[in-house]
Structures are given as structure tokens and as C-alpha cells.
Design a protein around this motif. Structure first.
Motif, PDB file in Angstrom:
ATOM      1  N   GLY A  63       0.785  -1.228   0.000  1.00 48.41           N
ATOM      2  CA  GLY A  63       0.000   0.000   0.000  1.00 48.41           C
ATOM      3  C   GLY A  63       0.815   1.274   0.000  1.00 48.41           C
ATOM      4  N   SER A  64       2.111   1.200  -0.261  1.00 45.46           N
ATOM      5  CA  SER A  64       2.906   2.427  -0.256  1.00 45.46           C
ATOM      6  C   SER A  64       2.460   3.331  -1.399  1.00 45.46           C
ATOM      7  CB  SER A  64       4.393   2.106  -0.368  1.00 45.46           C
ATOM      8  OG  SER A  64       4.696   1.517  -1.620  1.00 45.46           O
ATOM      9  N   THR A  65       2.558   4.637  -1.161  1.00 47.69           N
ATOM     10  CA  THR A  65       2.100   5.609  -2.149  1.00 47.69           C
ATOM     11  C   THR A  65       3.270   6.381  -2.739  1.00 47.69           C
ATOM     12  OG1 THR A  65       1.836   7.403  -0.562  1.00 47.69           O
ATOM     13  CG2 THR A  65      -0.058   5.908  -0.859  1.00 47.69           C
ATOM     14  N   ALA A  66       3.008   7.008  -3.863  1.00 49.06           N
ATOM     15  CA  ALA A  66       4.017   7.843  -4.505  1.00 49.06           C
ATOM     16  C   ALA A  66       4.409   9.008  -3.596  1.00 49.06           C
ATOM     17  CB  ALA A  66       3.503   8.349  -5.846  1.00 49.06           C
ATOM     18  N   ALA A  67       3.433   9.560  -2.893  1.00 48.39           N
ATOM     19  CA  ALA A  67       3.729  10.673  -1.983  1.00 48.39           C
ATOM     20  C   ALA A  67       4.690  10.234  -0.877  1.00 48.39           C
ATOM     21  CB  ALA A  67       2.438  11.222  -1.387  1.00 48.39           C
ATOM     22  N   GLN A  68       4.488   9.027  -0.350  1.00 50.13           N
ATOM     23  CA  GLN A  68       5.394   8.519   0.684  1.00 50.13           C
ATOM     24  C   GLN A  68       6.798   8.311   0.116  1.00 50.13           C
ATOM     25  OE1 GLN A  68       3.030   5.075   1.571  1.00 50.13           O
ATOM     26  NE2 GLN A  68       2.208   5.958   3.460  1.00 50.13           N
ATOM     27  N   ALA A  69       6.879   7.754  -1.086  1.00 53.38           N
ATOM     28  CA  ALA A  69       8.185   7.527  -1.716  1.00 53.38           C
ATOM     29  C   ALA A  69       8.878   8.863  -1.969  1.00 53.38           C
ATOM     30  CB  ALA A  69       8.012   6.751  -3.013  1.00 53.38           C
ATOM     31  N   GLN A  70       8.138   9.849  -2.440  1.00 52.71           N
ATOM     32  CA  GLN A  70       8.731  11.156  -2.706  1.00 52.71           C
ATOM     33  C   GLN A  70       9.243  11.779  -1.413  1.00 52.71           C
ATOM     34  OE1 GLN A  70       7.033  13.508  -5.659  1.00 52.71           O
ATOM     35  NE2 GLN A  70       8.096  15.367  -5.069  1.00 52.71           N
ATOM     36  N   GLN A  71       8.490  11.658  -0.332  1.00 53.80           N
ATOM     37  CA  GLN A  71       8.932  12.203   0.960  1.00 53.80           C
ATOM     38  C   GLN A  71      10.237  11.552   1.404  1.00 53.80           C
ATOM     39  OE1 GLN A  71       5.523  11.491   3.445  1.00 53.80           O
ATOM     40  NE2 GLN A  71       4.569  13.448   2.937  1.00 53.80           N
ATOM     41  N   LYS A  72      10.357  10.240   1.220  1.00 52.93           N
ATOM     42  CA  LYS A  72      11.588   9.535   1.608  1.00 52.93           C
ATOM     43  C   LYS A  72      12.763  10.013   0.760  1.00 52.93           C
ATOM     44  CE  LYS A  72       9.556   5.433   3.643  1.00 52.93           C
ATOM     45  NZ  LYS A  72       9.927   5.754   4.988  1.00 52.93           N
ATOM     46  N   LEU A  73      12.537  10.198  -0.544  1.00 58.74           N
ATOM     47  CA  LEU A  73      13.610  10.681  -1.420  1.00 58.74           C
ATOM     48  C   LEU A  73      14.043  12.094  -1.027  1.00 58.74           C
ATOM     49  CD1 LEU A  73      12.231   9.279  -4.774  1.00 58.74           C
ATOM     50  CD2 LEU A  73      14.367   8.596  -3.669  1.00 58.74           C
ATOM     51  N   GLU A  74      13.083  12.952  -0.754  1.00 58.49           N
ATOM     52  CA  GLU A  74      13.408  14.319  -0.342  1.00 58.49           C
ATOM     53  C   GLU A  74      14.150  14.327   0.990  1.00 58.49           C
ATOM     54  OE1 GLU A  74       9.527  16.081  -0.508  1.00 58.49           O
ATOM     55  OE2 GLU A  74       9.720  16.562  -2.644  1.00 58.49           O
TER      56      GLU A  74
END
Length: 100
Positions: free
Chosen positions: A45-56
């Protein structure tokens, strides 16, 4: 309606129909993978927003092309210290730079 107005209306209608799908897409955020995953793949259930936050949070900027694979790994292009790089966010939340 004169033929000139009809042609103009038709051109506008076709241009609008072609442009709307492109405007609706967000290059930085992609939905869950669709029909190219095997039926046995378990998509988390991971989301693109969560992935982007981790990258940032890991210091990457200008994140684009964020896509999730059937293996639950998020892939994107970003910048690290001003240089373009390929990055990934693993299912465990770890962020790594991909090598060619």
C-alpha cells in the motif's frame, strides 16, 4: 454554421481531446502498477507521496518519473548535488541510488 467555422470547431475539439489526457497526468506521481504485474504479485500500500517524501528526506531534489514496480520498489529520476541520478525506494523504506 459555415464550413470554415465547422472546420475550426472540429480542429478545436480534436486538439482538446488530445490535450486533456496529457494534462491529467502528473509525471511525478504514478498510480499503483496495473496489468503488467503477475496475478501472484502482492502489491503493498505504499504511495508515490510517501516515496517522494523519503527521497526528499534523503536529500534528493527535482524528483520526476516516480513509478512503482511489481516488486514494490519505487523508481525515479532525481538530482543529487545538482547531478542527475536514478534512485529507488525499497519496500523497507530504504533509499538508494541506482547504478547503470
Amino acid at each position: 454554421m459555415t464550413s470554415r467555422k465547422f472546420v475550426l470547431a472540429a480542429v478545436i475539439a480534436v486538439a482538446t481531446a488530445l490535450a486533456l489526457p496529457a494534462l491529467a497526468q502528473d509525471a511525478t506521481v504514478s498510480p499503483q502498477p496495473s496489468n503488467n504485474c503477475a496475478p501472484t504479485d502482492k502489491i503493498d500500500g505504499s504511495t508515490a507521496a510517501q516515496a517522494q517524501q523519503k527521497l526528499e528526506a534523503a536529500g534528493y531534489t527535482d524528483i520526476t518519473g516516480l513509478n512503482k514496480g511489481c516488486d514494490n520498489v519505487w523508481h525515479a529520476q532525481a538530482r543529487a548535488n545538482g547531478n542527475p541520478v536514478n534512485v529507488m525506494v525499497a519496500p523497507d523504506g530504504s533509499v538508494n541510488q541506482e547504478t547503470n
